[in-house]
Design a protein around this motif. Sequence first.
Motif, PDB file in Angstrom:
ATOM      1  N   ALA A 178       0.823  -1.208   0.000  1.00  0.00           N
ATOM      2  CA  ALA A 178       0.000   0.000   0.000  1.00  0.00           C
ATOM      3  C   ALA A 178       0.857   1.257   0.000  1.00  0.00           C
ATOM      4  CB  ALA A 178      -0.934  -0.010   1.213  1.00  0.00           C
ATOM      5  N   SER A 179       1.907   1.254   0.820  1.00  0.00           N
ATOM      6  CA  SER A 179       2.762   2.440   0.916  1.00  0.00           C
ATOM      7  C   SER A 179       3.520   2.690  -0.372  1.00  0.00           C
ATOM      8  CB  SER A 179       3.751   2.275   2.080  1.00  0.00           C
ATOM      9  OG  SER A 179       4.706   1.262   1.834  1.00  0.00           O
ATOM     10  N   LYS A 180       3.969   1.632  -1.041  1.00  0.00           N
ATOM     11  CA  LYS A 180       4.763   1.810  -2.250  1.00  0.00           C
ATOM     12  C   LYS A 180       3.898   2.167  -3.461  1.00  0.00           C
ATOM     13  CE  LYS A 180       8.796   1.161  -0.380  1.00  0.00           C
ATOM     14  NZ  LYS A 180       9.779   2.260  -0.301  1.00  0.00           N
ATOM     15  N   TRP A 181       2.670   1.655  -3.520  1.00  0.00           N
ATOM     16  CA  TRP A 181       1.732   2.131  -4.544  1.00  0.00           C
ATOM     17  C   TRP A 181       1.421   3.609  -4.306  1.00  0.00           C
ATOM     18  CZ3 TRP A 181      -1.132   0.112  -8.743  1.00  0.00           C
ATOM     19  CH2 TRP A 181      -0.852  -1.218  -9.084  1.00  0.00           C
ATOM     20  N   GLY A 182       1.218   3.965  -3.052  1.00  0.00           N
ATOM     21  CA  GLY A 182       0.944   5.360  -2.735  1.00  0.00           C
ATOM     22  C   GLY A 182       2.090   6.268  -3.127  1.00  0.00           C
ATOM     23  N   LEU A 183       3.327   5.833  -2.892  1.00  0.00           N
ATOM     24  CA  LEU A 183       4.489   6.634  -3.235  1.00  0.00           C
ATOM     25  C   LEU A 183       4.605   6.814  -4.746  1.00  0.00           C
ATOM     26  CD1 LEU A 183       6.917   8.171  -2.197  1.00  0.00           C
ATOM     27  CD2 LEU A 183       8.200   6.002  -2.148  1.00  0.00           C
ATOM     28  N   ARG A 184       4.270   5.781  -5.482  1.00  0.00           N
ATOM     29  CA  ARG A 184       4.264   5.890  -6.950  1.00  0.00           C
ATOM     30  C   ARG A 184       3.270   6.962  -7.406  1.00  0.00           C
ATOM     31  NH1 ARG A 184       1.534   1.225 -10.601  1.00  0.00           N
ATOM     32  NH2 ARG A 184       1.899   2.082 -12.691  1.00  0.00           N
TER      33      ARG A 184
END
Length: 250
Positions: free
Chosen positions: A154-160
């Motif tokens: 979730a955090s890495k999709w959000g960062l993208r």
Amino acid sequence: MGEFTGRSALVTGGARGIGASVVAALAKEQIPVVIGDLLEGEGTALAAALGSGAIFRRLDVTDEAGWRAVLDDAEAEFGPLAVLINNAGIVDFGDVESESPAMFRHVVDVNLYGAWLGMHLAAPRLRAAGGGVIVNISSTAGLIGYAGIGAYVASKWGLRGLTKAAALELGRANVRVCSIHPGPVHTPMTAALDESVAANQPLARFGQPEEVAAMVRFLVTEATYSTGSEFVLDGGATAGQVLGLPDDSR
């Protein structure tokens, strides 16, 4: 390197792993760099090894006051900010049912909120200095899903997504914003992973921190027409499914 003369860079999570390799790569390009991390011993040792072009500052990326202090120190020591590398990150191995709410929030706070906070505070400085570069270290977990690490995904999709929004907002200020999406890379964070994780990749191995750092260096110094883009270093893992065709070793 005229764009960075008399200016500074900040790398979060810069004391070891990918971050340390990025710090070394920027220093090699004669870009003065601040190592921001909670790991004081490793960060201080790295700064000492690199000499006068690097300093260590303790940084909890979820702490606004801490960010402000480190950015102030970077500019006091080396000049106006030119480069921000949001690399700090953590992972928790827990599925949607078993992971605690507190741990889910902690992972998202460090990996996503921490990067947003850095961009939020760095953007006015970059704008005032006439431009700069932000590189966010995401993951292949920001491109596809993985079971058992939902908070990290979730955090890495959000960062993208945050990268793309910031690129749209800051482009007219000559601030470029890109994301990097490594697959498995040999770092302390992946030490518990078995090498078989990479067995079905076209390049059937883990990456090295220096390979990610080389991409960061390229984005900072050469990819001057790239913004809002994602750059994948995963041995081909996300290219598609391997069907088990015979190996052609010719």
